[in-house]
Write an enzyme that holds these catalytic residues in place. Structure first.
Site, PDB file in Angstrom:
ATOM      1  N   CYS A 385       0.832  -1.201   0.000  1.00 24.26           N
ATOM      2  CA  CYS A 385       0.000   0.000   0.000  1.00 24.26           C
ATOM      3  C   CYS A 385       0.876   1.265   0.000  1.00 24.26           C
ATOM      4  O   CYS A 385       1.412   1.629  -1.032  1.00 24.26           O
ATOM      5  CB  CYS A 385      -0.977  -0.042   1.163  1.00 24.26           C
ATOM      6  N   HIS A 514      -3.584  -4.797   0.255  1.00 28.88           N
ATOM      7  CA  HIS A 514      -2.935  -5.394   1.425  1.00 28.88           C
ATOM      8  C   HIS A 514      -2.948  -6.920   1.303  1.00 28.88           C
ATOM      9  O   HIS A 514      -3.934  -7.551   1.708  1.00 28.88           O
ATOM     10  CB  HIS A 514      -3.697  -5.018   2.692  1.00 28.88           C
ATOM     11  N   GLU A 516      -1.523  -9.043   3.038  1.00 29.72           N
ATOM     12  CA  GLU A 516      -1.447  -9.730   4.345  1.00 29.72           C
ATOM     13  C   GLU A 516      -2.811 -10.169   4.867  1.00 29.72           C
ATOM     14  O   GLU A 516      -2.910 -11.076   5.680  1.00 29.72           O
ATOM     15  CB  GLU A 516      -0.748  -8.830   5.374  1.00 29.72           C
TER      16      GLU A 516
HETATM   17  N1  GLN Z   1      -1.683   6.780   3.078  1.00 30.45           N
HETATM   18  C1  GLN Z   1      -1.840   6.081   1.848  1.00 30.45           C
HETATM   19  C2  GLN Z   1      -3.199   6.315   1.232  1.00 30.45           C
HETATM   20  O1  GLN Z   1      -4.122   6.726   1.875  1.00 30.45           O
HETATM   21  C3  GLN Z   1      -1.565   4.596   2.028  1.00 30.45           C
HETATM   22  C4  GLN Z   1      -2.530   3.907   2.944  1.00 30.45           C
HETATM   23  C5  GLN Z   1      -2.059   2.566   3.413  1.00 30.45           C
HETATM   24  O2  GLN Z   1      -0.864   2.254   3.344  1.00 30.45           O
HETATM   25  N2  GLN Z   1      -2.946   1.745   3.907  1.00 30.45           N
HETATM   26  O3  GLN Z   1      -3.397   6.082   0.078  1.00 30.45           O
END
Ligand code: GLN
Length: 545
Positions: A385, A514, A516
């Site tokens: 992410c 994600h 995970e």
């Molecule tokens: N801060 C970033 C976004 O909002 C990544 C979010 C995250 O890593 N879950 O896109």
């Protein structure tokens, strides 16, 4: 008709109710029962989405985009059951619903009260969990967060008391999880706090059927078992000892050995088949005798909280089991990369590096520098992410020479917004509810490492972020920076970049989702699996030990 198991906690918080619920789920599911799991959380936040990971640990995301308590991660990893919006309800969520109903006039002028209105709403949510939409449920396991005796959990406990009456006692079972503290001076485990806690539960009108006692690194003795049974009015076979056990996946085996599932089935008058935990047991045996090892660094902002990246930690364990290797994991505080307390060049001592998800600009420059070292050093890399966004910024800055490249999250005025909001998101100011949440389809491109890892053309993975890869920079990054877009989500004719990787690197893969959240001990998530394999290969090629 479904049967219900309630899991309550006594004496102290963090007593491990989540693992108890998950373990029982596994034992019952293995016997062929269809189970559902749910957590009732007594805090006022409507969901844990806005809570600080420093305080609350990871936010676990379901396919349908619910931001939930990290215990749901355990439920999923132990049982593989499908979790949803229905699986996690908070006091805030309950009150929210009741107040909205009141505003709509649905209470017909009545005074709206904790009993019956709040308790009715809680019971409604419990019933919703087992409402037959897709699949019937045989046993619903419902964990009540908090500790008996807390003001906050009272409405939930009262609702459960009523629930016993509504569905019939024979269809309900309450498991109370407590701690037996060890008193050094006396040289023994003390049962008194458990007795008091059971009494507090009985005062509310709930008599536990089973008591699970956490005993630290000691084993529950026959004497202690008898004493608790007598004072708590519970049969001896229903007192289960729970000493600290590692790995956590061995915990259900301990419960099974003590007959927890049989006791619960007897109480609920269910007679399913025997169930075979062989595969699970083999997996636990493997974790206990891993032959190889790799050193992995995981860079994040919330590394000081043990549970802030729980699912990442577990996904690595799963991938390690697959490759017969122990993961020696070091958490690296991204801020220390910036202050110089941690030199990014020392990342070359690791066999693989992960950049964790995160929000906010703190520690960002340190992470960008870390990616440069990893990329140039040929160290296996998995970006998750924010980790993917950082990788893109790094490539844009250091390979394309766009020195001001950034995400508009960190620099809203950047002239080179390689990560930015989609045009339809701009102007939306409110924090909650503006994120891309839950599972999205991702089409994988042939020939890329991600496709080889998954072995299929289409996957669904879960998201929790606001910002996206900016397609204006895609062509340049692909043509001039060796970047491959290996997975995309297509929406309204536009492609959202879901996975990127590097062509000229042993293993450099980063996803906007994600990975995970979908990893299971018997089925490691493919990107984690291949990342660990690449780390192992890197170790074999570069180190002698
Ligand atoms: N801060 C970033 C976004 O909002 C990544 C979010 C995250 O890593 N879950 O896109």
């Amino acid at each position: 008709m479904p049967k219900y198991v309630f899991v309550t906690g006594g004496v102290v918080s963090s007593v491990g109710k989540g693992i108890v619920a998950a373990s029982l789920g596994l034992l019952l599911k293995t016997r062929g029962l269809r189970i559902a799991l749910m957590k009732l959380d007594p805090y006022i936040n409507v969901d844990p989405g806005t809570m600080n990971p420093y305080e609350h640990g990871e936010v676990f995301v379901t396919d349908d985009g619910a931001e939930t308590d990290l215990d749901l991660g355990h439920y999923q990893r132990f049982t593989g059951v499908k979790l949803s919006q229905k699986s996690n309800v908070t006091t805030g969520g309950i009150y929210n619903a009741v107040i909205q109903k009141e505003r709509r006039g649905e209470y017909l002028g009545k005074t709206v009260q904790v009993i019956p209105h709040i308790t009715d709403e809680i019971k409604r949510r419990i019933r919703m969990l087992t409402a037959e939409e897709e699949e019937e449920t045989d046993v619903a396991i419902i964990e009540i967060g908090g500790t008996v005796g807390d003001i906050e959990s009272l409405p939930f406990l009262e609702a459960i008391r009523q629930f016993h009456l509504d569905v019939g006692r024979q269809d309900c079972c309450t498991i109370h999880v407590t701690l037996l503290p060890y008193v050094e001076a006396a040289g023994e485990l003390k049962t008194k706090p458990t007795q008091h806690s059971v009494r507090a539960l009985r005062d509310i009108g709930i008599t536990p059927n089973v008591i699970i006692c956490r005993t630290g690194n000691l084993r529950l003795s026959a004497g202690e078992r008898q004493k608790i049974a007598m004072f708590s009015n519970v049969s001896e076979e229903s007192i289960i000892g729970a000493e600290d056990i590692s790995p956590i996946y061995a915990i259900p085996l301990n419960f099974q050995q003590q007959g927890l599932d049989q006791t619960v089935l007897k109480i609920l008058d269910l007679q399913p088949g025997d169930g075979d935990l062989r595969e699970w047991r083999e997996m636990v045996d493997r974790i206990e005798s891993l032959k190889k090892h790799v050193r992995i660094a995981a860079i994040g902002k919330y590394v000081s909280h043990d549970d802030a990246y729980k699912s990442i930690h577990e996904a690595l364990v799963h991938a390690g089991v697959y490759s017969d290797c122990r993961i020696d994991l070091d958490w690296v505080d991204s801020e220390q990369l910036e202050t110089g307390a941690f030199d990014p060049n020392t990342l070359s001592n690791y066999d693989g590096v992960i950049i964790c998800p995160g929000f906010g600009r703190r520690g960002i420059e340190g992470k960008i520098e870390a990616v440069r070292c990893i990329r140039e050093g040929g160290i296996p890399f998995l970006g998750i992410c924010l980790g993917m966004q950082i990788a893109v910024i790094e490539l844009a800055r250091n390979v394309l020479g766009l020195s001001e490249a950034n995400s508009t999250e960190f620099d809203p005025e950047t002239p080179q917004p390689v990560i930015s909001l989609l045009s339809e998101q701009r102007g939306v100011r409110e924090m909650g509810g503006t994120m891309r949440l839950g599972a999205y389809r991702c089409d994988l491109n042939h020939g890329a490492k991600a496709h080889a890892a998954y072995g299929v053309d289409v996957v669904y993975e879960r998201h929790r972020h606001r910002y996206e890869f900016n397609n204006q920079y895609r062509e340049r990054l692909e043509n001039e920076a060796n970047m491959i877009v290996s997975g995309v989500h297509t929406r309204d004719g536009h492609e959202l970049v879901e996975i990127m990787e590097l062509r000229d690197h042993p293993w450099f893969c980063a996803s906007q989702f994600h990975p995970e959240f979908t990893s299971m001990p018997l089925k490691p998530q493919p990107l984690f699996r291949e990342f660990v394999r690449a780390a192992l290969k890197h170790r074999e090629e570069h180190r002698r030990d």
